[in-house]
Write an enzyme that holds these catalytic residues in place. Structure first.
Site, short mmCIF file in Angstrom:
data_model
loop_
_atom_site.label_atom_id
_atom_site.label_comp_id
_atom_site.label_asym_id
_atom_site.label_seq_id
_atom_site.Cartn_x
_atom_site.Cartn_y
_atom_site.Cartn_z
N ASP A 219 -5.90 -3.85 -1.95
CA ASP A 219 -4.50 -3.42 -1.19
C ASP A 219 -4.15 -4.97 -0.94
O ASP A 219 -4.56 -5.34 -0.12
CB ASP A 219 -5.65 -3.19 -0.14
N SER B 238 0.37 -0.76 -0.01
CA SER B 238 -0.29 0.10 0.13
C SER B 238 0.98 1.59 -0.17
O SER B 238 1.90 1.43 -1.15
CB SER B 238 -0.60 -0.14 1.30
#
Length: 264
Positions: free
Chosen positions: A155, A41
């Protein structure tokens, strides 16, 4: 004197990930050589900027953002897959830092995402840098997933929030991890009185899940140095506090390094 090599692992955490910049700066100023980076991320974004050799320019841009500029980077959509397209911020970064193939970058790099269709972890260590970053930062329900090669990518924090097993590490390299979504630091009684909404419940639940995965990963792949910032220290979207976040990353890294060196 030969520099001590570091294999660096950077966690996700939204705006808190800007603290990774301070962590990197502190490591380099203390004489460490960052030999490889892996991230999830926001950790993938900062790690990618460093590995491509453009972290200084990216830092200046981040520290120039105020609330209005941050809001201007958000391209809202009415899609049921997510609130934000994510194209606008990627295009803004591409104007600042040209895209590059990961395998051609000066520092080995890997980014982590997850495939919604299979539940599998997807590791990007080749191909376009921004393709890897866009997939890795796709926070479920916030950013639209990335559809690519028969996968629906979100993510990487959903499967591997602190990818200690994905960084390229040679014998003798110091394994350094920076976790900016560490267990909550505030008194639970004060948090119990805070108002909740759908967004806060979703984010807190995700953070708790990721904290437990991270703790398990640290037992399996024990880092030599673990830098921690609590998940409730800064908000997910407080990018306008970037200058403060960089300094917070420096301070946390300084503390962790002192603890490591004192224990030797």
């Amino acid at each position: 004197m030969k520099k001590r090599r570091v294999a660096l692992v950077l966690a996700g955490g939204g705006a808190r990930g800007v603290a990774h910049i301070g962590a990197i700066e502190e490591l380099e100023e203390r004489g460490f050589e960052i030999a490889a980076v892996a991230g999830t991320s926001m950790g993938a974004l900062i790690g990618g900027m460093y590995a491509s050799g453009h972290l200084d320019a990216f830092k200046k841009w981040m520290c120039s953002l105020d609330k209005y500029k941050v809001f201007g980077l958000v391209d809202f959509t009415i899609s049921s897959e997510g609130l934000v397209k994510g194209d606008r911020v990627i295009h803004a970064m591409e104007e600042l830092v040209p895209d590059v193939r990961i395998e051609q970058m000066p520092v080995p790099f890997a980014a982590v995402a997850a495939d919604l269709l299979t539940g599998r972890e997807v590791v990007f260590d080749r191909g376009g840098l921004y393709d890897a970053i866009r997939a890795s930062i796709s926070i479920p329900s916030v950013f639209q997933p990335v559809r690519r090669d028969g996968m629906v990518l979100v993510d990487g924090g959903t499967v591997n929030p602190l990818p200690l097993n994905r960084v390229r590490r040679e014998e003798g390299d110091l394994l350094v991890a920076v976790d900016v979504s560490a267990p909550f630091g505030a008194d639970p009684t004060s948090r119990a009185n805070a108002s909740l909404n759908h967004y806060k419940v979703l984010i807190a639940s995700s953070q708790i899940m990721q904290q437990h995965i991270t703790q398990l990963m640290c037992r399996l792949y024990r880092p030599d140095v673990l830098v921690q910032m609590p998940a409730d220290s800064y908000g997910m979207f407080e990018f306008y506090r970037s200058t403060e976040l960089v300094e917070a990353g420096r301070a946390a890294t300084r503390k962790a390094l002192s603890h490591y060196l004192d224990g030797k």
